[in-house]
Design a protein around this motif. Structure first.
Motif, PDB file in Angstrom:
ATOM      1  N   TYR A  59      72.804  37.740 -14.476  1.00 57.56           N
ATOM      2  CA  TYR A  59      72.511  38.572 -13.304  1.00 57.56           C
ATOM      3  C   TYR A  59      73.826  39.036 -12.731  1.00 57.56           C
ATOM      4  CZ  TYR A  59      67.953  36.398 -13.756  1.00 57.56           C
ATOM      5  OH  TYR A  59      66.763  35.964 -14.242  1.00 57.56           O
ATOM      6  N   GLN A  66      75.870  39.929  -9.717  1.00 59.28           N
ATOM      7  CA  GLN A  66      75.793  39.715  -8.273  1.00 59.28           C
ATOM      8  C   GLN A  66      77.147  39.928  -7.653  1.00 59.28           C
ATOM      9  OE1 GLN A  66      73.992  35.845  -8.050  1.00 59.28           O
ATOM     10  NE2 GLN A  66      72.136  36.706  -7.129  1.00 59.28           N
ATOM     11  N   ALA A 103      72.615  32.924 -16.181  1.00 58.90           N
ATOM     12  CA  ALA A 103      71.547  31.947 -15.959  1.00 58.90           C
ATOM     13  C   ALA A 103      71.325  31.180 -17.256  1.00 58.90           C
ATOM     14  CB  ALA A 103      70.265  32.643 -15.536  1.00 58.90           C
ATOM     15  N   PRO A 121      69.344  19.746 -14.309  1.00 56.76           N
ATOM     16  CA  PRO A 121      69.374  19.862 -12.850  1.00 56.76           C
ATOM     17  C   PRO A 121      68.798  21.200 -12.382  1.00 56.76           C
ATOM     18  CG  PRO A 121      71.603  19.866 -13.764  1.00 56.76           C
ATOM     19  CD  PRO A 121      70.670  19.681 -14.908  1.00 56.76           C
ATOM     20  N   SER A 122      68.471  21.229 -11.129  1.00 61.22           N
ATOM     21  CA  SER A 122      67.925  22.450 -10.538  1.00 61.22           C
ATOM     22  C   SER A 122      68.939  23.587 -10.663  1.00 61.22           C
ATOM     23  CB  SER A 122      67.590  22.199  -9.065  1.00 61.22           C
ATOM     24  OG  SER A 122      67.003  23.337  -8.519  1.00 61.22           O
ATOM     25  N   SER A 164      69.734  25.051 -13.449  1.00 59.11           N
ATOM     26  CA  SER A 164      70.445  25.035 -14.727  1.00 59.11           C
ATOM     27  C   SER A 164      69.886  26.053 -15.716  1.00 59.11           C
ATOM     28  CB  SER A 164      70.398  23.619 -15.326  1.00 59.11           C
ATOM     29  OG  SER A 164      69.047  23.224 -15.499  1.00 59.11           O
ATOM     30  N   GLY A 165      68.818  26.768 -15.357  1.00 54.03           N
ATOM     31  CA  GLY A 165      68.317  27.836 -16.221  1.00 54.03           C
ATOM     32  C   GLY A 165      67.057  27.501 -16.983  1.00 54.03           C
ATOM     33  N   GLN A 171      55.695  27.601 -12.568  1.00 54.77           N
ATOM     34  CA  GLN A 171      56.172  26.592 -11.629  1.00 54.77           C
ATOM     35  C   GLN A 171      55.417  26.709 -10.295  1.00 54.77           C
ATOM     36  OE1 GLN A 171      60.430  26.540 -11.356  1.00 54.77           O
ATOM     37  NE2 GLN A 171      60.456  24.562 -10.319  1.00 54.77           N
ATOM     38  N   ARG A 214      58.469  37.022  -9.668  1.00 61.15           N
ATOM     39  CA  ARG A 214      59.479  36.440  -8.780  1.00 61.15           C
ATOM     40  C   ARG A 214      59.496  37.122  -7.420  1.00 61.15           C
ATOM     41  NH1 ARG A 214      64.000  32.823 -10.944  1.00 61.15           N
ATOM     42  NH2 ARG A 214      63.724  32.862 -13.186  1.00 61.15           N
TER      43      ARG A 214
END
Ligand SMILES: Nc1ncnc2c1ncn2[C@@H]1O[C@H](COP(=O)(O)OP(=O)(O)OP(=O)(O)O)[C@@H](O)[C@H]1O
Ligand SMILES: [Mg+2]
Lengths: 240, 403
Positions: free
Chosen positions: A13, A15, A22, A41-42, A44-45, A92, B401
């Motif tokens: 991405y 930015q 990602a 971990p959160s 992490s893709g 999710q 999203r």
């Protein structure tokens, strides 16, 4: 031939002028019949990886082959059909349609596959039974009339209703207590025993231990990829 | 997805925002109702005008004096006194005319008992009754003998009769007209008004009586002639023109000093005018349909934005672009269809109410109903195209999203 084969896949991405990866240079393959847990971990893709594998998102670099077919070459229409017929998603955040009954939510992929109305409703009811929901009791409830765990099960029922060869589940047990978690894992294990390939994201080590292989992500890269020597068996007594 | 499912989904999402849907529908309803009401009233007007002119006789030729030119200055239509008794004789010989009636009129004061009433006295020959399609409600018409003797007899129009005699039968009564006594021998059936003139507010008397007792002028101011039938109108008109030119001694190259009005040309001209008016009104109403369509487009765009996640989910589980497109087109088409149906109901009711208020006979125009219905569905679908295309182009993951 592998069911899924990722070679040097990256997703980034842009930015504020900087390129944020990602997923970065991931190469792996998943064979038909595997049960894979993706952990890490959160941020992490993991979810990004699932979306790429499910042909919902497009890669920025590399190639994903499904049954050897390079998917970047496929038309949008062909991708829609592939998703509809071969892949079952559990998102999710469940993404159930509002103002639409549980049964109809589950039947949705069948409608798009042009399955006759009556057959679609019957198969949807069976799928609900398989995730441990009584269609007579909860089938007519709209998502806002279901508990979080029940919504999760409806989402799983929708993923399995078209008997896909690949199930992609993002934190499928995230909202469930240990008993319900066990039920879902038992369901996945029995589906897997029937030949369905399952890729499941989880952050719970105990849940991951039910898979046959664990891929660990860190900062968009594969940090570890190893088989589970002795997968845990989810409890018996589950309606299968 | 079966079409029934698509429709059910569309109904459900329209029902999710009832107020918004009703307001959008209202735009379509008003547009459709306006088209139907205006076009129905327009065609009713055309029919009324046609019926009235046909009531006056479609075989009718009206001959009036032309413009007299004094010192090179035109004096306006009817300013000349060019029609003569000799013209009458000439016209009566023409093969394509079935009857000819001269006509002249003047204002008279009618006194009956204590009632004092101003009306138009029209002098003619007995032929006037057939030439002008006059029917009698009671009594009789005056005859040739009375015409020749300049008898003081009168046939009274419906309005004049009502105003002078109220509900009593005027036949057989004697009235004073400008100080002379007249016997009422008949009453005309009501003819209605044409334009500003009320054809019922008059008394008919023999032309000779009018000339001798009131005006002193021996020339008719109008000659009415009826052709043998509708097909011979053109020939009849040509014959009249030739005959009058000869009788007036007009040489080749001189223009006519009289004007012949053909009732059937008048009819088609008027019909043309009212039809143009009708189309014009319909067009204006059509614009409101367009505005309704823009309302649909607006609401569909809002809906697409609100339902981005839903669209993403549908695409993720296998909806093709075409399926998403169809879903949204059915939804906007449904608004058009519902608006069309309700608009037809509202338009039909308001047409009937308007007809009652304006006291004319109206019928809901079937063409307008079909037109409005088809146009509203087409408008719904057309104005849904842009939002639907936008929805179908959403990338599934982007949409999922979406917050
Ligand atoms: N549209 C986007 N724009 C910018 N960055 C994004 C976008 N989508 C994801 N990311 C970033 O990509 C990274 C990976 O996101 P991803 O959702 O795959 O994480 P995850 O491993 O699933 O995390 P979690 O366990 O919390 O679900 C995160 O840092 C996230 O901020
Ligand atoms: Mg995630």
């Amino acid at each position: 031939m592998s069911l899924l084969e990722l070679s040097h896949v990256s997703k980034w991405y842009d930015q504020a002028g900087e390129r944020f990866y990602a997923v970065r240079d991931v190469s792996l393959s998943i064979e038909a019949g595997e049960f894979v847990a993706i952990m890490g971990p959160s941020g992490s893709g993991k979810s990004t990886m699932m979306h790429l594998m499910g042909l919902l998102d497009t890669v920025d670099e590399g190639e994903i082959r499904m049954h050897g077919i390079p998917t970047s070459q496929l038309t949008e229409r062909a991708l829609s059909t592939l998703r509809n017929e071969n892949i079952g998603f559990v998102f999710q955040s469940f993404h159930l349609l509002p103002r639409t009954s549980a049964l109809e939510n589950v039947a949705l992929p069948l409608w798009y596959a042009k399955v006759p109305e009556r057959e679609a409703m019957e198969r949807a009811a069976k799928a609900l039974v398989r995730v441990g929901l009584n269609p007579e009791e909860k089938g007519r409830n709209a998502p806002n009339q279901l508990s979080g765990g029940q919504q999760q099960r409806v989402a799983i029922a929708r993923a399995i209703v078209n008997a896909p060869s690949l199930i992609l589940a993002d934190e499928p047990t995230g909202n469930l207590d240990s008993k319900a978690t066990d039920d879902i894992l038992a369901l996945f294990q029995s589906l897997n025993a029937e030949g369905t390939t399952i890729v499941m994201v989880t952050h719970e080590p105990h849940v991951g231990q039910h898979a046959k292989r664990i891929i660990r992500f860190r900062d968009g890269r594969v940090a570890a990829d190893e088989p589970v020597p002795q997968p845990l068996q989810a409890g018996a007594g589950v309606s299968v | 997805m079966t079409f029934a499912r698509v429709v059910r989904t569309a109904v459900r999402s329209l029902w999710a925002n009832p107020m918004r849907t009703i307001l959008t529908l209202l735009g379509m309803i008003i547009g459709v109702a306006a088209v139907i009401a205006l076009m129905s009233l327009g065609s009713a007007t055309t029919n009324n005008v046609t019926a009235r002119i046909q009531g006056l006789g479609t075989n009718l030729l009206v001959i009036t004096p032309g413009q007299s030119v004094q010192n090179g200055v035109s004096q306006g239509l009817g300013s000349a006194q060019t029609l003569t008794a000799a013209d009458m004789t000439a016209l009566q010989k023409l093969p394509d005319l079935s009857a000819v009636a001269p006509d002249a009129s003047t204002r008279v004061q009618v006194v009956y008992g204590s009632t004092n009433y101003q009306t138009q006295a029209e002098g003619s020959t007995p032929d006037i009754f057939s030439v002008r399609n006059l029917t009698l409600a009671s009594g009789r018409a005056f005859n040739l003998v009375e015409e020749q003797q300049a008898a003081n007899v009168a046939v009274i129009g419906a309005t004049a009769a009502q105003n002078i005699f109220g509900n009593t039968n005027p036949v057989g009564k004697t009235v004073w007209m400008n100080g002379l006594s007249f016997e009422i021998i008949g009453e005309l059936a009501s003819q209605g008004s044409s334009g500003a003139t009320n054809n019922d507010d008059r008394v008919l008397i023999p032309l000779s009586t009018l000339q001798r007792r009131f005006t002193g002028v021996s020339n008719p101011s109008v000659i009415y002639a009826s052709a043998v039938n509708g097909q011979r109108m053109t020939q009849a008109q040509q014959e009249v023109e030739m005959a009058l030119r000869e009788s007036h001694g007009l040489s080749f190259g001189q223009s006519d000093d009289f004007v012949i009005t053909n009732q059937s040309t008048l009819l088609s001209t008027l019909q043309g005018v009212t039809q143009t008016l009708q189309q014009f009104l319909g067009g204006i109403a059509g614009i409101s349909l367009l505005v309704g369509g823009i309302g649909i487009m607006n609401i569909m765009l809002v809906s697409v934005t609100e339902r981005t996640r839903e669209i993403g989910l549908r695409k993720a589980i296998g909806a093709t672009r075409g399926a998403v497109l169809r879903q949204f087109l059915v939804e906007s088409g449904l608004v058009g269809l519902l608006g069309g149906v309700l608009g037809i109901v509202v338009g039909g009711i308001s047409t009937l109410v308007l007809g009652r208020v304006m006291n004319t006979t109206v019928a809901v125009n079937g063409n307008a109903v079909w037109l409005a219905f088809v146009v509203s569905v087409v408008v719904g679908v057309l104005f849904g195209v842009y939002p639907a295309v936008r929805a179908s182009r959403l990338s599934p993951i982007h949409a999922l999203r979406h917050e």
